[in-house]
Enzyme design. Sequence first.
Site, short mmCIF file in Angstrom:
data_model
loop_
_atom_site.label_atom_id
_atom_site.label_comp_id
_atom_site.label_asym_id
_atom_site.label_seq_id
_atom_site.Cartn_x
_atom_site.Cartn_y
_atom_site.Cartn_z
CE LYS A 1 -3.27 2.27 3.19
NZ LYS A 1 -4.06 3.02 2.24
CB THR B 1 -3.16 7.20 2.63
OG1 THR B 1 -4.36 7.20 3.41
CG2 THR B 1 -2.34 8.43 2.94
CD GLU C 1 -5.59 3.37 -0.65
OE1 GLU C 1 -5.39 2.55 0.25
OE2 GLU C 1 -5.83 4.56 -0.44
C1 LIG Z 1 -8.67 9.14 10.99
C2 LIG Z 1 -8.60 8.80 9.56
O1 LIG Z 1 -9.16 9.42 8.71
N1 LIG Z 1 -7.87 7.71 9.23
C3 LIG Z 1 -7.65 7.12 8.05
C4 LIG Z 1 -8.08 7.64 6.83
C5 LIG Z 1 -7.79 6.95 5.71
N2 LIG Z 1 -7.12 5.78 5.79
C6 LIG Z 1 -6.77 5.11 4.57
O2 LIG Z 1 -6.80 5.88 3.38
C7 LIG Z 1 -7.29 5.10 2.30
C8 LIG Z 1 -8.42 5.84 1.65
O3 LIG Z 1 -8.98 6.74 2.47
C9 LIG Z 1 -7.70 3.80 2.83
O4 LIG Z 1 -6.96 2.82 2.26
C10 LIG Z 1 -7.28 3.91 4.25
O5 LIG Z 1 -5.92 3.54 4.11
C11 LIG Z 1 -6.71 5.28 7.02
O6 LIG Z 1 -6.08 4.22 7.12
N3 LIG Z 1 -6.97 5.97 8.11
#
Ligand SMILES: CC(=O)Nc1ccn([C@@H]2O[C@H](CO)[C@@H](O)[C@H]2O)c(=O)n1
Length: 104
Positions: A19, A22, A72
């Site tokens: 991955k 993000t 991702e």
């Molecule tokens: C508090 C907060 O927002 N935490 C987050 C937000 C996003 N994501 C990741 O982002 C990608 C798409 O959004 C997905 O694969 C998730 O990895 C995460 O792990 N943790």
Amino acid sequence: MNDITFFQRFESDIVAGRKTITLRDASESHFTTGQQLRVGRYEDDVYFCTIEVISVTPVMLDELTQEHARQENMTLPQLKEVIADIYPGLTALYAIVFRLVTAA
Ligand SMILES: CC(=O)Nc1ccn([C@@H]2O[C@H](CO)[C@@H](O)[C@H]2O)c(=O)n1
């Protein structure tokens, strides 16, 4: 203190280098290229790796491609479902591309 957190379920993909992006909302769009970030788990804030930011680019939900999903380690429908879950109703996202520097 950690600079960014990820849900624990993504930890293994991140430390394995599967991955590499993000997608975040505007509140996490301030990271800059070359910055090294301490990464923790959202659930308990335990540090698990350091990443380096390669780029931060605005992207609309409907502009997401197979390439974003590949980065991702998901399918595009899976990725859209995850985003709808984390950010209900949000369409303006930021793609943060990163590389793993060190795993804990
Ligand atoms: C508090 C907060 O927002 N935490 C987050 C937000 C996003 N994501 C990741 O982002 C990608 C798409 O959004 C997905 O694969 C998730 O990895 C995460 O792990 N943790």
